[in-house]
Structure formats: C-alpha cells, structure tokens
Design a protein around this motif. Structure first.
Motif, mmCIF file in Angstrom:
data_model
loop_
_atom_site.group_PDB
_atom_site.id
_atom_site.type_symbol
_atom_site.label_atom_id
_atom_site.label_comp_id
_atom_site.label_asym_id
_atom_site.label_seq_id
_atom_site.Cartn_x
_atom_site.Cartn_y
_atom_site.Cartn_z
ATOM 1 N N VAL A 21 48.649 36.810 37.854
ATOM 2 C CA VAL A 21 48.141 35.966 37.562
ATOM 3 C C VAL A 21 48.841 34.617 38.024
ATOM 4 N N ASP A 22 48.387 34.088 38.691
ATOM 5 C CA ASP A 22 48.855 33.044 39.514
ATOM 6 C C ASP A 22 48.208 31.639 39.045
ATOM 7 N N TYR A 23 46.915 31.676 38.258
ATOM 8 C CA TYR A 23 46.569 30.553 38.125
ATOM 9 C C TYR A 23 45.185 31.047 37.224
ATOM 10 N N ALA A 24 44.978 30.361 36.034
ATOM 11 C CA ALA A 24 43.835 29.897 35.462
ATOM 12 C C ALA A 24 42.000 29.516 35.261
ATOM 13 N N ILE A 25 40.886 30.854 35.493
ATOM 14 C CA ILE A 25 39.931 30.575 35.796
ATOM 15 C C ILE A 25 39.009 31.154 34.713
ATOM 16 N N ASN A 26 39.582 31.810 33.400
ATOM 17 C CA ASN A 26 39.030 31.879 32.434
ATOM 18 C C ASN A 26 40.388 31.791 30.843
ATOM 19 N N PRO A 27 39.608 32.268 29.895
ATOM 20 C CA PRO A 27 40.414 31.950 28.998
ATOM 21 C C PRO A 27 42.091 32.823 28.655
ATOM 22 N N TRP A 28 41.899 34.176 29.068
ATOM 23 C CA TRP A 28 42.418 34.864 29.410
ATOM 24 C C TRP A 28 43.508 35.138 29.795
ATOM 25 N N MET A 29 43.850 33.850 30.669
ATOM 26 C CA MET A 29 44.616 34.038 31.791
ATOM 27 C C MET A 29 45.818 32.711 32.251
ATOM 28 N N ASP A 30 47.340 33.060 31.205
ATOM 29 C CA ASP A 30 47.802 32.149 30.973
ATOM 30 C C ASP A 30 49.069 32.493 32.500
ATOM 31 N N PRO A 31 49.529 31.577 33.622
ATOM 32 C CA PRO A 31 49.920 31.467 34.593
ATOM 33 C C PRO A 31 51.850 31.878 33.814
ATOM 34 N N GLY A 138 25.534 31.704 32.579
ATOM 35 C CA GLY A 138 25.716 31.079 31.660
ATOM 36 C C GLY A 138 27.276 29.953 31.875
ATOM 37 N N PHE A 139 28.054 31.455 32.697
ATOM 38 C CA PHE A 139 29.607 31.432 32.749
ATOM 39 C C PHE A 139 29.988 31.113 34.748
ATOM 40 N N ARG A 140 29.552 32.425 35.091
ATOM 41 C CA ARG A 140 30.246 32.869 36.184
ATOM 42 C C ARG A 140 28.703 32.674 37.692
ATOM 43 N N THR A 141 28.015 33.426 37.264
ATOM 44 C CA THR A 141 26.832 34.034 38.008
ATOM 45 C C THR A 141 25.346 33.098 37.810
ATOM 46 N N SER A 142 25.120 32.221 39.140
ATOM 47 C CA SER A 142 24.053 31.886 38.761
ATOM 48 C C SER A 142 22.562 32.112 38.638
ATOM 49 N N ARG A 143 21.885 31.579 37.581
ATOM 50 C CA ARG A 143 20.476 32.062 37.680
ATOM 51 C C ARG A 143 19.822 32.343 38.924
ATOM 52 N N LEU A 254 47.084 44.167 32.768
ATOM 53 C CA LEU A 254 45.098 44.510 33.734
ATOM 54 C C LEU A 254 44.827 43.149 32.819
ATOM 55 N N MET A 255 44.828 43.177 31.446
ATOM 56 C CA MET A 255 44.041 42.626 31.030
ATOM 57 C C MET A 255 44.764 40.866 30.271
ATOM 58 N N LYS A 256 45.570 40.995 31.237
ATOM 59 C CA LYS A 256 46.881 39.416 31.294
ATOM 60 C C LYS A 256 45.509 38.320 31.306
ATOM 61 N N ALA A 257 44.611 38.998 32.933
ATOM 62 C CA ALA A 257 43.981 38.499 34.048
ATOM 63 C C ALA A 257 42.460 37.953 32.960
ATOM 64 N N GLY A 258 42.169 38.954 31.817
ATOM 65 C CA GLY A 258 40.932 39.318 31.661
ATOM 66 C C GLY A 258 40.439 40.245 32.249
ATOM 67 N N GLY A 259 40.848 41.617 31.925
ATOM 68 C CA GLY A 259 40.170 42.296 33.114
ATOM 69 C C GLY A 259 40.455 44.142 32.132
ATOM 70 N N GLY A 260 39.316 44.699 32.012
ATOM 71 C CA GLY A 260 39.736 45.697 31.827
ATOM 72 C C GLY A 260 39.474 47.360 32.577
ATOM 73 N N PRO A 261 38.840 48.515 32.123
ATOM 74 C CA PRO A 261 38.594 49.798 32.759
ATOM 75 C C PRO A 261 37.307 48.856 34.132
ATOM 76 N N LYS A 262 36.382 48.664 33.282
ATOM 77 C CA LYS A 262 34.794 48.227 34.120
ATOM 78 C C LYS A 262 35.449 47.300 35.003
ATOM 79 N N CYS A 263 36.421 46.544 34.710
ATOM 80 C CA CYS A 263 36.010 45.203 35.743
ATOM 81 C C CYS A 263 36.809 46.006 36.812
ATOM 82 N N CYS A 264 38.039 46.786 37.169
ATOM 83 C CA CYS A 264 38.285 47.855 38.049
ATOM 84 C C CYS A 264 37.422 48.669 38.870
ATOM 85 N N THR A 265 36.031 49.000 38.278
ATOM 86 C CA THR A 265 35.670 49.979 38.853
ATOM 87 C C THR A 265 34.242 50.087 39.279
ATOM 88 N N LEU A 266 33.690 49.412 40.501
ATOM 89 C CA LEU A 266 32.734 49.445 40.779
ATOM 90 C C LEU A 266 31.804 50.673 41.784
#
Length: 271
Positions: A21-31, A138-143, A254-266
């Motif tokens: 976690v080198d940067y903060a681009i969501n509220p969960w990230m704290d370098p 609302g936050f990331r993906t555009s309409r 992994l949750m320290k960067a704002g992600g969980g099981p789904k974020c890691c799975t495409l």
C-alpha cells in the motif's frame, strides 16, 4: 431456498508478489499501515486453493513490478461470452495494469479483446447477472462506460449509483449469487438505485453495515458456494438460511488495500 447446482467456473488471479500500500486511492488504503507481504501471499494461496477445491479452474497472470494492486484482477477486465473489455483505470497509479491484461487475454486466445475508451474498472463495477450487467458509477467507472459495455459486450446494462466512498466499487457493495439473486448493502446506493434493486431483486439478501464494512459483499459465488471474508459472520448465516453454502476465507492483509475475495478473482466466461 436455492436448488441450483454449482457450475464449474474459470477464474483469473494474480499473485501478490509486489503487493503493498504505497498510495491511497480509496478510504481503506493507508500507506503508513504496514503490509505483511508473506501473510498476503499465504492468504492469496488460500483463496486460490479454495476455488480449486470447489472444482473451479484457476489461471494466473504474472504480476508486474510497480503495480502493487495488480493482485485485484477483477478490476482488469469484464469477460462475457468470450468477449473481453479491458479496463481503463481512473487513477494513474493503476493505469499500467491495462496493458498486461490486454496481452494476457490476446495470448490466451480470447476474441475480440477491446480496450475501453471510457473510464471502466472491470468487474469492480460491471457485474454479470444472468443476461444483464449490473453497472455502477459514482466513484470510478463513468456512466459513458455503461453504454460502451452494452455495445461491446452485447448485454443490457443496468446503471446503479454508488454514494458511500467506502464502497467505491460495485463489488464492495453487491454480489451476484446466481442468475436471479444478489446480496447487497442498501445504504451504499442512491435512493433511486435502491428502489430499482428492490424492484429487480425483491428477494435479495440484505447485508448490514458490520458485514459490509468487512467486505462481506466482496464475494465469489458459483451458484451455490459463496466464498466470502471470514469476518462477515452474520452474512454467512443469512446465506446459509437462503440455501447457499458460505465458504469463509481470511484475507485481512489484502483488505488493507480495499479488496477481498472478489477483487482478487476475475471470471473468464467463454462462449
């Protein structure tokens, strides 16, 4: 109660070799909050092994130095019927992830592979739900990305508006359980979006704030088994009561960067 049998899925994952976690681009990230990388790697292996144990095929994209969030492969693309829409990230810190994903899909034989023109963060905000795509803005993906996804992926897109910055991607506020059912956290959405979700999914499982705040909705479902963070205990009980089989995994690093099981799975959806 669900009577649907689980279907075998194919997933793309990326080892957290360079996770930090080198940067903060969501509220969960704290370098300033240290990351235990060996623990993150062990937690990622547990997730991969859990998916394999459930009968699913897992594939790996190689991590790239300098892209610490590449472990969150769900953000890299959306795949429908073998058609791939590769993400275009909002933040420059993640922009470099698009190229490796585009090359991986081309080498793996997926056709066609589209590069998003509008800002679009993959399955973070575009969730395939049966014959439709639930899409957030609302936050990331555009309409504009919703219109592009409908055109390129060939599915109707339902636009939802996120309003709580803690739930900056749709997959942190809503999970698709099977073709007809979802679970979600209502306060993450605008009032019109809540009304729309209630109309479309009157029997949805509703998460409370405690479970949403531990990424309980960042879950992977094969139609029966639901892999979700172990901390989301109340939500696991609700899933069980609805006939699903909760499969808890612990991924606190992994949750320290704002992600969980789904974020890691495409999910790789073939024709």
């Amino acid at each position: 109660m669900t009577s649907q049998n689980p279907s075998r899925r194919r997933y793309l994952l990326c080892p957290p070799t360079y996770f930090s976690v080198d940067y903060a681009i969501n509220p969960w990230m704290d370098p300033d909050r240290p990351v235990d990388r060996p623990a993150a790697q062990a937690q990622w292996r547990l997730l991969r092994d859990t998916l394999a144990r459930l009968g699913h095929r897992t594939e790996v994209i190689e991590p790239v130095p300098g892209l610490p969030d590449m472990v969150f492969t769900a953000n890299g693309a959306t795949v429908v019927d073998g058609r791939v829409l590769v993400a275009r990230f909002r933040h420059p810190e993640r922009a470099g992830e698009s190229g490796p994903h585009r090359r991986w899909f081309a080498a793996a034989g997926f056709r066609p592979v589209f590069a998003a023109g509008a800002v679009n963060e993959g399955e973070g905000d575009l969730l395939v739900a049966g014959r439709r795509i639930l899409a957030a803005t609302g936050f990331r993906t555009s309409r504009a990305a919703h219109r592009e996804a409908a055109r390129l992926l060939g599915r109707p897109v339902i636009t939802l508006h996120l309003v709580d910055p803690r739930f900056y991607h749709l997959d942190t506020a809503l999970a698709v359980l099977d073709d007809d059912r979802i679970m979600y956290y209502p306060p993450a959405f605008s009032l019109p979006s809540r009304r729309l979700l209630h109309t479309l999914y009157p029997d949805a499982i509703l998460a409370d704030e405690a479970d949403a705040a531990v990424f309980g909705l960042n879950a992977v479902s094969d139609g029966r088994h639901v892999v979700l963070p172990a901390a989301a205990r109340s939500l696991a009980h609700r899933l069980h009561a609805a006939g699903f089989t909760p499969v808890p995994v612990a991924v606190p690093e992994l949750m320290k960067a704002g992600g969980g099981p789904k974020c890691c799975t495409l999910e790789l959806r073939s024709r």
